[in-house]
Design a protein around this motif. Sequence first.
Motif, PDB file in Angstrom:
ATOM      1  N   GLY A  34       1.568  -2.070   1.879  1.00 32.35           N
ATOM      2  CA  GLY A  34       1.237  -1.291   0.764  1.00 32.35           C
ATOM      3  C   GLY A  34       2.354   0.006   1.142  1.00 32.35           C
ATOM      4  N   TRP A  35       2.528   0.843  -0.161  1.00 32.64           N
ATOM      5  CA  TRP A  35       3.462   1.893  -0.185  1.00 32.64           C
ATOM      6  C   TRP A  35       2.552   2.875  -0.717  1.00 32.64           C
ATOM      7  CZ3 TRP A  35       8.114   2.911   1.629  1.00 32.64           C
ATOM      8  CH2 TRP A  35       9.006   2.021   1.690  1.00 32.64           C
ATOM      9  N   ARG A  44      -2.716  11.949   0.107  1.00 28.10           N
ATOM     10  CA  ARG A  44      -1.600  10.665   0.372  1.00 28.10           C
ATOM     11  C   ARG A  44      -2.725   9.761  -0.768  1.00 28.10           C
ATOM     12  NH1 ARG A  44      -0.079   8.137   5.840  1.00 28.10           N
ATOM     13  NH2 ARG A  44       0.425  10.589   6.254  1.00 28.10           N
ATOM     14  N   GLU A  45      -1.819   9.222  -1.453  1.00 28.18           N
ATOM     15  CA  GLU A  45      -2.296   7.904  -2.271  1.00 28.18           C
ATOM     16  C   GLU A  45      -1.423   6.587  -2.481  1.00 28.18           C
ATOM     17  OE1 GLU A  45      -1.984   8.934  -6.465  1.00 28.18           O
ATOM     18  OE2 GLU A  45       0.103   9.558  -6.244  1.00 28.18           O
ATOM     19  N   LEU A  46      -2.266   5.669  -2.467  1.00 27.66           N
ATOM     20  CA  LEU A  46      -1.646   4.261  -2.688  1.00 27.66           C
ATOM     21  C   LEU A  46      -0.755   4.427  -4.030  1.00 27.66           C
ATOM     22  CD1 LEU A  46      -1.271   1.328  -1.810  1.00 27.66           C
ATOM     23  CD2 LEU A  46      -3.319   0.847  -3.356  1.00 27.66           C
ATOM     24  N   VAL A  47       0.486   3.728  -3.711  1.00 31.13           N
ATOM     25  CA  VAL A  47       1.094   3.609  -5.007  1.00 31.13           C
ATOM     26  C   VAL A  47       1.312   2.153  -5.301  1.00 31.13           C
ATOM     27  CG1 VAL A  47       3.913   3.633  -5.730  1.00 31.13           C
ATOM     28  CG2 VAL A  47       2.959   5.278  -4.227  1.00 31.13           C
ATOM     29  N   ALA A  48       1.347   1.214  -4.663  1.00 31.25           N
ATOM     30  CA  ALA A  48       1.236  -0.273  -4.767  1.00 31.25           C
ATOM     31  C   ALA A  48       1.198  -0.926  -3.435  1.00 31.25           C
ATOM     32  CB  ALA A  48       2.773  -0.714  -5.123  1.00 31.25           C
ATOM     33  N   VAL A  91       6.687  12.213  -0.387  1.00 34.09           N
ATOM     34  CA  VAL A  91       7.145  11.374   0.948  1.00 34.09           C
ATOM     35  C   VAL A  91       6.282  10.108   1.055  1.00 34.09           C
ATOM     36  CG1 VAL A  91       7.058  11.211   3.433  1.00 34.09           C
ATOM     37  CG2 VAL A  91       7.434  13.480   2.581  1.00 34.09           C
ATOM     38  N   TYR A  92       7.422   9.015   0.914  1.00 37.50           N
ATOM     39  CA  TYR A  92       6.642   7.743   0.818  1.00 37.50           C
ATOM     40  C   TYR A  92       6.650   7.044   2.140  1.00 37.50           C
ATOM     41  CZ  TYR A  92       7.134   8.111  -4.407  1.00 37.50           C
ATOM     42  OH  TYR A  92       6.822   8.432  -5.746  1.00 37.50           O
ATOM     43  N   TYR A  93       5.443   6.368   2.313  1.00 40.34           N
ATOM     44  CA  TYR A  93       5.116   5.810   3.402  1.00 40.34           C
ATOM     45  C   TYR A  93       4.882   4.317   3.023  1.00 40.34           C
ATOM     46  CZ  TYR A  93       4.220  10.504   5.128  1.00 40.34           C
ATOM     47  OH  TYR A  93       4.186  11.837   5.458  1.00 40.34           O
ATOM     48  N   CYS A  94       5.431   3.315   4.228  1.00 41.93           N
ATOM     49  CA  CYS A  94       4.830   1.986   4.062  1.00 41.93           C
ATOM     50  C   CYS A  94       3.722   1.788   5.018  1.00 41.93           C
ATOM     51  CB  CYS A  94       5.834   1.104   4.201  1.00 41.93           C
ATOM     52  SG  CYS A  94       6.750   1.041   5.817  1.00 41.93           S
ATOM     53  N   ALA A  95       2.848   0.939   4.941  1.00 42.22           N
ATOM     54  CA  ALA A  95       1.608   0.746   5.788  1.00 42.22           C
ATOM     55  C   ALA A  95       1.205  -0.802   5.660  1.00 42.22           C
ATOM     56  CB  ALA A  95       0.574   1.577   5.252  1.00 42.22           C
TER      57      ALA A  95
END
Length: 121
Positions: A34-35, A44-48, A91-95
Amino acid sequence: VQLQASGGGLVQAGGSLQLSCSASGRISSIKVTGWFRQAPGKQRELVAAITMFNSPTYADSVKGRFSISRDTATNTVYLQMNELTPEDTAVYYCAADTGALSRYELDFSSWGQGTLVTVSS
């Protein structure tokens, strides 16, 4: 699992950016990637997110503008962001995780470093 995010930058409103998240380590264990994003002063929120079966899910705020995809050959997950607005600045994070698809950051066990996306008006 180790994740490396890249692709952030400065873009004008209406423009596009593509973020990349490269995975290494126990890649075969990943079930969902996810991003997430975190804007100043916000949670922090889920984008996709996308599952190993290529089933995507999106936040309502980005539906129709963002697209998540994965390339199994390079172990990379992409986030194509179009029609960007200043509200997308974050700020975008991948997880990634070995479990089922989730919208909650606590359900993701592996995280990459953030990449800053700034959208100017």
